[in-house]
Design an enzyme around this catalytic site. Structure first.
Site, PDB file in Angstrom:
ATOM      1  N   ASP A  43     -52.983 -98.363 -45.266  1.00 48.04           N
ATOM      2  CA  ASP A  43     -54.055 -98.403 -44.263  1.00 48.04           C
ATOM      3  C   ASP A  43     -53.523 -99.069 -43.006  1.00 48.04           C
ATOM      4  O   ASP A  43     -52.620 -99.912 -43.076  1.00 48.04           O
ATOM      5  CB  ASP A  43     -55.231 -99.243 -44.769  1.00 48.04           C
TER       6      ASP A  43
HETATM    7  N1  URA Z   1     -54.591 -99.913 -51.364  1.00 48.68           N
HETATM    8  C1  URA Z   1     -55.400-100.069 -50.297  1.00 48.68           C
HETATM    9  O1  URA Z   1     -56.590-100.298 -50.444  1.00 48.68           O
HETATM   10  N2  URA Z   1     -54.862 -99.970 -49.080  1.00 48.68           N
HETATM   11  C2  URA Z   1     -53.541 -99.745 -48.863  1.00 48.68           C
HETATM   12  O2  URA Z   1     -53.108 -99.679 -47.712  1.00 48.68           O
HETATM   13  C3  URA Z   1     -52.732 -99.581 -49.994  1.00 48.68           C
HETATM   14  C4  URA Z   1     -53.281 -99.680 -51.231  1.00 48.68           C
END
Ligand code: URA
Length: 234
Positions: free
Chosen positions: A102
């Site tokens: 993310d």
């Molecule tokens: N899980 C998440 O919630 N976000 C990420 O960026 C990676 C794994």
């Protein structure tokens, strides 16, 4: 150098998988099919797999490790003009991120020009473990929440596999998962009553972030790439 080793160094496959390619008759040296993975070859030999030429050993694919800062997106291009992980890694090749983090997640992300390796590292069937450090709201995290995470959590897209979970502070968890669903760690923590405030990826398969500073990157050594190709040892 042995043919299978040469293929592995050129980024074609792991040494074991390269041997299988040779046994299967898919590798030619100077136009002739060779079925002996120990055949001695050099950079001057014209080697091909399925008719496609293989570059000289050591001039194969590249893999970089980056400590992604927050706010940087992990796509190759961003339609909104935001900075991408590809912008942060100065390489002569066109690189692609291996999987996604993310925008607000920090930490370890790999970039490569090796599509086959990227596929093997991201496809769920290979179950590559990924470890995250999550700082969560509503501390302390108690045993029942830890137990639910360890058993697998019901999410709107189905139940997750069990996670390995360790509490490293009252509101701080280390979680290892091997699936890669969208915002999975955030959703798992939220489902047990602890919204994630910050999330950092510490490890991907056998690789750890180590002391790489935020925004820092380096090329993986051939030994590290070989370990990645060999797959998870669980
Ligand atoms: N899980 C998440 O919630 N976000 C990420 O960026 C990676 C794994």
């Amino acid at each position: 150098m042995r043919l299978a080793k040469h293929l592995a160094h050129a980024g074609v496959a792991s040494r074991r998988a390269a041997e299988q390619l040779v046994f299967a008759g898919r590798v030619t040296v100077g136009g002739e099919v060779v079925r002996d993975p120990a055949r001695d070859v050099g950079d001057a030999d014209a080697i091909a797999v399925d008719g496609r030429p293989v570059g000289a050993a050591g001039h194969g694919r590249v893999v970089y490790i980056l400590n992604k800062p927050a706010g940087v997106v992990s796509t190759a291009h961003d339609t909104h003009g935001r900075r991408t992980v590809v912008d942060l890694v100065k390489a002569e090749r066109r690189l692609y991120p291996v999987g996604r983090l993310d925008a607000d997640t920090t930490g370890l992300i790999l970039l490569t020009d090796d599509g086959e390796l990227a596929y093997r590292l991201t496809h769920p069937s290979f179950e590559v473990p990924k470890t995250y450090r999550a700082v969560v709201r509503n501390p302390p995290v108690r045993e029942p929440a830890l137990r639910r995470l360890r058993q697998g959590v019901e999410l709107e897209d189905g139940r997750t596999s069990p996670a390995k979970v360790r509490r490293i502070g009252p509101g701080e968890l280390e979680l290892t998962i091997h699936e890669g669903r969208k915002r999975q760690v955030r959703r798992m923590c939220e489902a047990v009553g602890h919204r994630v405030e910050s999330l950092e990826r510490l490890a991907f398969g056998p690789l750890r972030l180590g002391t790489l500073p935020p925004g820092g990157h380096r090329r993986l050594t051939p030994a590290e790439v070989e370990r990645l190709r060999a797959g998870p040892r669980r």
